[in-house]
Scaffold this motif. Structure first.
Motif, PDB file in Angstrom:
ATOM      1  N   ALA A   6       0.833  -1.189   0.000  1.00  0.00           N
ATOM      2  CA  ALA A   6       0.000   0.000   0.000  1.00  0.00           C
ATOM      3  C   ALA A   6       0.874   1.248   0.000  1.00  0.00           C
ATOM      4  N   ARG A   7       0.217   2.392  -0.163  1.00  0.00           N
ATOM      5  CA  ARG A   7       0.888   3.692  -0.098  1.00  0.00           C
ATOM      6  C   ARG A   7       0.261   4.526   1.015  1.00  0.00           C
ATOM      7  N   ILE A   8       1.089   5.270   1.735  1.00  0.00           N
ATOM      8  CA  ILE A   8       0.588   6.121   2.812  1.00  0.00           C
ATOM      9  C   ILE A   8      -0.139   7.321   2.215  1.00  0.00           C
ATOM     10  N   GLU A   9      -1.402   7.475   2.583  1.00  0.00           N
ATOM     11  CA  GLU A   9      -2.206   8.601   2.130  1.00  0.00           C
ATOM     12  C   GLU A   9      -2.099   9.768   3.106  1.00  0.00           C
ATOM     13  N   THR A  10      -2.138   9.465   4.387  1.00  0.00           N
ATOM     14  CA  THR A  10      -1.927  10.455   5.427  1.00  0.00           C
ATOM     15  C   THR A  10      -1.527   9.733   6.703  1.00  0.00           C
TER      16      THR A  10
ATOM     17  N   SER B 102       6.599  -5.328  16.032  1.00  0.00           N
ATOM     18  CA  SER B 102       7.875  -5.992  15.769  1.00  0.00           C
ATOM     19  C   SER B 102       8.675  -5.308  14.666  1.00  0.00           C
ATOM     20  N   ASP B 103       8.115  -4.227  14.082  1.00  0.00           N
ATOM     21  CA  ASP B 103       8.831  -3.512  13.024  1.00  0.00           C
ATOM     22  C   ASP B 103       8.954  -2.037  13.403  1.00  0.00           C
ATOM     23  N   PRO B 104      10.057  -1.634  14.038  1.00  0.00           N
ATOM     24  CA  PRO B 104      10.233  -0.226  14.422  1.00  0.00           C
ATOM     25  C   PRO B 104      10.441   0.695  13.235  1.00  0.00           C
ATOM     26  N   GLY B 105      10.530   0.127  12.049  1.00  0.00           N
ATOM     27  CA  GLY B 105      10.786   0.941  10.866  1.00  0.00           C
ATOM     28  C   GLY B 105       9.686   1.932  10.549  1.00  0.00           C
ATOM     29  N   ILE B 106       8.433   1.607  10.920  1.00  0.00           N
ATOM     30  CA  ILE B 106       7.330   2.526  10.634  1.00  0.00           C
ATOM     31  C   ILE B 106       7.465   3.795  11.460  1.00  0.00           C
ATOM     32  N   VAL B 107       7.780   3.659  12.732  1.00  0.00           N
ATOM     33  CA  VAL B 107       7.958   4.831  13.573  1.00  0.00           C
ATOM     34  C   VAL B 107       9.104   5.687  13.027  1.00  0.00           C
ATOM     35  N   ALA B 108      10.192   5.024  12.628  1.00  0.00           N
ATOM     36  CA  ALA B 108      11.328   5.757  12.064  1.00  0.00           C
ATOM     37  C   ALA B 108      10.938   6.445  10.761  1.00  0.00           C
ATOM     38  N   LEU B 109      10.084   5.786   9.963  1.00  0.00           N
ATOM     39  CA  LEU B 109       9.653   6.371   8.696  1.00  0.00           C
ATOM     40  C   LEU B 109       8.835   7.637   8.933  1.00  0.00           C
ATOM     41  N   LEU B 110       7.914   7.591   9.892  1.00  0.00           N
ATOM     42  CA  LEU B 110       7.041   8.745  10.131  1.00  0.00           C
ATOM     43  C   LEU B 110       7.785   9.898  10.791  1.00  0.00           C
TER      44      LEU B 110
ATOM     45  N   GLY C 126      11.096  10.409  10.406  1.00  0.00           N
ATOM     46  CA  GLY C 126      12.377  10.616   9.737  1.00  0.00           C
ATOM     47  C   GLY C 126      12.428  11.877   8.900  1.00  0.00           C
ATOM     48  N   GLU C 127      13.567  12.052   8.258  1.00  0.00           N
ATOM     49  CA  GLU C 127      13.787  13.240   7.425  1.00  0.00           C
ATOM     50  C   GLU C 127      12.918  13.210   6.175  1.00  0.00           C
ATOM     51  N   ALA C 128      12.777  12.020   5.574  1.00  0.00           N
ATOM     52  CA  ALA C 128      11.996  11.913   4.341  1.00  0.00           C
ATOM     53  C   ALA C 128      10.511  12.048   4.650  1.00  0.00           C
ATOM     54  N   ASP C 129       9.764  12.610   3.720  1.00  0.00           N
ATOM     55  CA  ASP C 129       8.325  12.783   3.904  1.00  0.00           C
ATOM     56  C   ASP C 129       7.642  11.418   3.796  1.00  0.00           C
ATOM     57  N   PRO C 130       6.845  11.017   4.798  1.00  0.00           N
ATOM     58  CA  PRO C 130       6.185   9.701   4.749  1.00  0.00           C
ATOM     59  C   PRO C 130       5.077   9.622   3.703  1.00  0.00           C
TER      60      PRO C 130
END
Length: 784
Positions: A446-450, A482-490, A492-496
């Motif tokens: 999927a793609r993040i809409e908001t 179990s996936d801390p990557g989502i928190v880092a993505l939101l 992070g520097e890059a726009d989620p």
């Protein structure tokens, strides 16, 4: 139109009033919501200049906006409340109206009520009406620190029309599952959705939000009723700092409506003729030139989460009815609980957020204060005073819910006959527009809409709204732990926004991760130990015992998860051909564990339903219920989901959910009317009738009634009869019946069922059965 030409039935605003009781002020009185509303009502009567006694005697309708404490299903009134707010206000001001209304929840209600009561007056159904609001949220919170607390509890006699909560469509299962039970988180989602549509960076959005709200602080600084009278520059509003902590990305505290206020407001309406009769000075009269009231689609069905077309259409229509344009309105008050509520309207109207006329007359909800559902009554009071002073026009736009409802009024001292609006037609057009399908249980890329990240004291809590790549359906999801990557993505520097993620639906809601890896399903297998059930293999038969006797084997989410895993393992194990479900002690299952729910823990079922069974498809191995005692609520729903059932003669079976404000949602509402006659199902589901074991047998709910204490032994005997047959034939029979169930034509159903029978041709059990019959021996089934 001159005053002489105005019909006597034309509705007019004749008086407005406001009251305040700030905690900490030298004159602080700890007034209740009713006290504040009554004080504002007396001020409105005085403001009208009418003969007060005569006006009160003529008062036909008194409406009180719903207090914040009464706006959610659970009580929030620590100091108590009036059981009849409009009658309590009436008693204080010496009135006895024929109609007393306690309105529904919603920030749009004050302006919607003005419209409704003006329609009543214009149609001759009413002559004098009073709208009142009162909130003492600040005192309620301040009282927590006091040893001796004031009491707001009171009883008032008299009929009251209670319009209820009015939350339908705004709080759904999807909201609750994903923790979206507050408004801030959802408005934050709307804010980032608007940013996505406009292509703004996070910094550009922050600048816009600060620039739209900084002028509001200037207005609040001049308003003696405002809660926050300090002026702020745009960057002060959006920069996270001491005193301005992040609430929910992108909102620091100073961008969020302030509900810790003690405020009251009132608006007095009359027919033009009655106003003249009661001696109101014509110069005090304010006319409604245009009104409109519209509602938006349910939030997650909207094509654009960052827009508010219903609000825009409501403003445009009210101006059309008024025969005026945007440029002709001098005074504006656009509801301002969060920046998006103002910005979305500005976007649609082409109105600059920095319009020099200003977009608030109070200072807005974050700075003047957000007194529950009553804010816009203050906005109306302020607009009325201003148009009286300079003879211009003013517009109030009142928002309710989650950008859900919008009511508009255009006010002027220029005499004007009442004109009904055409909101019903516009509403039909809005309702007929495109909608987005929501995936309750989403799976796939999927793609993040908001998105937003909530920041409670306990730590950040992200929420993601996205679109499935496969079909475009929208979903709401929380991060997979179990996936801390989502928190880092939101964070992070890059726009989620627009980033690719993977979503998976679980029983407790959707979960999102950066890859599918966290959702890889482990092969079904039995565990060494279980906490809430007992599991025993007896040859080809699996026995599952619900083991929570202290709660009458009521089930909670951890028990559902264990049962789901056990049934997965049972269905995957070729050595097991039948299963029995029974209960520990002298009861089968008391249904949902309400004590667990009442503790505040989130109740949920796995995707396979209550007990890991009631929503499970393709159950092609038989499951037998050994009903050794009462089977109520979810307990009966387990029985209905099993293929076979044996009941102890002492057992009672029923669905008492309506008695505790629930429904038989784990299959009972569907399976029961398909199992017993409809009238019997209705009595059980609507009136709580319980069946005896004998009645359950007669009606086909159970196959057999066993002597007291003998349900399990009878179920074991039934299981042995089942496993004596070909397991392949049993499985194919179940599958064929499932395929044929929804086909109404008998011949078509037979043809449909034949689709699975080809498997018999290649089944070892088929040939073994035939040969054993010919050779006059007991078959040795292979199970394939």
């Amino acid at each position: 139109m001159s005053e002489q030409q105005v019909p006597l039935s034309t509705p007019v605003v004749v008086g407005v009033g406001q009251a305040v009781d700030p905690v900490g002020d030298p004159g602080y009185r700890a007034l209740s919501p009713v006290d504040l509303g009554a004080e504002a009502a007396r001020a409105a009567l005085a403001d009208s200049g009418a003969d007060a006694d005569a006006a009160l005697a003529a008062l036909g309708t008194l409406v009180v906006t719903r207090t914040f404490a009464d706006s959610i299903p659970t009580s929030m009134a620590p100091l108590g409340r009036s059981d009849n707010p409009p009658r309590s206000v009436a008693q204080r001001i010496g009135a006895d109206p024929s109609r007393a209304i306690y309105d529904a929840t919603g920030g749009q209600t004050p302006q919607a009520l003005v419209r409704e009561l003006c329609q009543d007056i214009a149609a001759g159904r009413e002559e004098v009406a009073l709208i009142v609001s009162g909130e003492a949220i600040s005192t309620e919170r301040h009282a927590r620190t006091l040893d001796e607390k004031p009491s707001f509890a009171e009883h008032a006699e008299g009929a009251m029309e209670d319009r209820g909560l009015g939350l339908s469509g705004m709080v759904t299962r999807h909201h609750v599952e994903h923790g979206l039970i507050d408004t801030t988180s959802q408005y934050a989602l709307f804010e980032h959705a608007r940013r996505a549509r406009l292509g703004l960076t996070r910094e550009e959005l922050a600048r816009q939000m600060g620039e739209v709200f900084a002028p509001f602080t200037h207005v609040a600084a001049q308003n003696p009723l405002a809660a926050d009278r300090e002026e702020h520059a745009p960057e002060e509003l959006t920069t996270v700092a001491d005193g301005n902590r992040m609430i929910a990305d992108p909102y620091p505290r100073r961008l969020v409506a302030r509900d810790q206020v003690n405020l009251g407001a009132a608006v007095l309406l009359m027919s033009y003729g009655k106003a003249l009769e009661l001696g109101v000075d014509p110069s005090r009269l304010v006319f409604l030139h245009g009104t409109s009231s519209l509602r938006e689609l349910p939030s997650f069905e909207r094509p654009d989460l960052g827009a508010n077309p219903a609000a825009v259409a409501a403003v445009e229509h009210a101006l059309e009815i008024a025969g005026t344009g945007i440029d002709d309105v001098r005074w504006w008050d656009l509801y301002s609980c969060y920046p998006i509520a103002v910005l979305a309207v500005c976007d649609g109207l082409g109105l600059s957020p920095q319009d020099p006329r200003g977009l608030t007359v109070t200072g807005g909800l974050p700075y003047f204060g957000g007194p529950g559902n009553g804010y816009s009554l203050h906005a109306i009071a302020e607009v009325v005073q201003r148009v009286r002073a300079d003879g211009t026009k003013g517009l109030v736009g009142a928002n309710g819910g989650l950008l859900s409802k919008y009511a508009v009024g255009v006010y002027s001292t220029e005499p004007r006959a009442w004109r009904d609006d055409d909101s019903a037609r516009l509403q039909g057009e809005l309702d007929a527009g495109p909608r987005v399908e929501l995936a309750g249980r989403a799976d796939g890329w999927a793609r993040i809409e908001t998105y937003t990240v909530l920041h409670p004291r306990t730590g950040p809590k992200p929420v993601v709204v996205g679109r499935l790549e496969a079909d475009g359906r929208r979903f709401v999801a929380l991060p997979e732990r179990s996936d801390p990557g989502i928190v880092a993505l939101l964070d992070g520097e890059a726009d989620p926004l627009g980033q690719r993620v993977y979503v998976h639906g679980k029983g407790q809601g959707n979960r999102v991760a950066t890859t599918p890896a966290p959702f890889a399903k482990q092969p079904p297998a039995f565990r060494e130990t279980y906490e809430f059930i007992r599991v025993e293999r007896r040859g080809r038969v699996l026995e599952i015992t619900l083991d929570r006797p202290d709660s009458r084997n009521a089930l909670h989410p951890p028990a559902h998860e264990e049962l789901e895993g056990v049934l997965d393992a049972y269905l995957a194990d070729p050595e097991l051909w039948a299963a029995i479900i029974t209960g520990a002690g002298d009861g089968f299952c008391a249904g949902n564990d309400l004590a667990y729910t009442a503790s505040g823990a989130q109740p949920y079922f796995p995707r396979t339903g209550f007990a890991g069974l009631t929503s499970r498809k393709d159950v092609h191995k038989p499951i037998i219920a050994a009903v050794n005692g009462h089977a109520v609520g979810g307990g009966l729903e387990i029985v209905l989901a099993c293929h076979l059932a044996v009941a102890d003669e002492r057992a009672r079976l029923g669905v008492p959910e309506v008695g505790v404000g629930l429904v038989a949602a784990a299959g009972g509402l569907v399976r029961l009317p398909r199992t017993v006659p409809r009238k019997v199902a209705n009595e059980m589901l609507l009136a709580g009738r319980r069946l005896t074991a004998a009645e359950a047998h007669e009606l086909g709910v159970v196959n057999e009634v066993a002597p007291a204490g003998g349900a399990l032994e009878a179920a074991r005997a039934m299981a042995e009869r089942v496993v004596a047959g070909s397991p392949s034939s049993v499985r194919l029979s179940l599958r064929a019946m499932d395929l044929a169930e929804d086909v109404p034509d008998t011949v078509d159903a037979i043809t449909r069922a034949e689709e699975v029978l080809d498997d018999l041709l290649v089944s070892a059990d088929t040939w073994e059965g035939v040969m054993a019959f010919v050779e006059k021996r007991t078959p040795e089934w292979k199970g394939y």
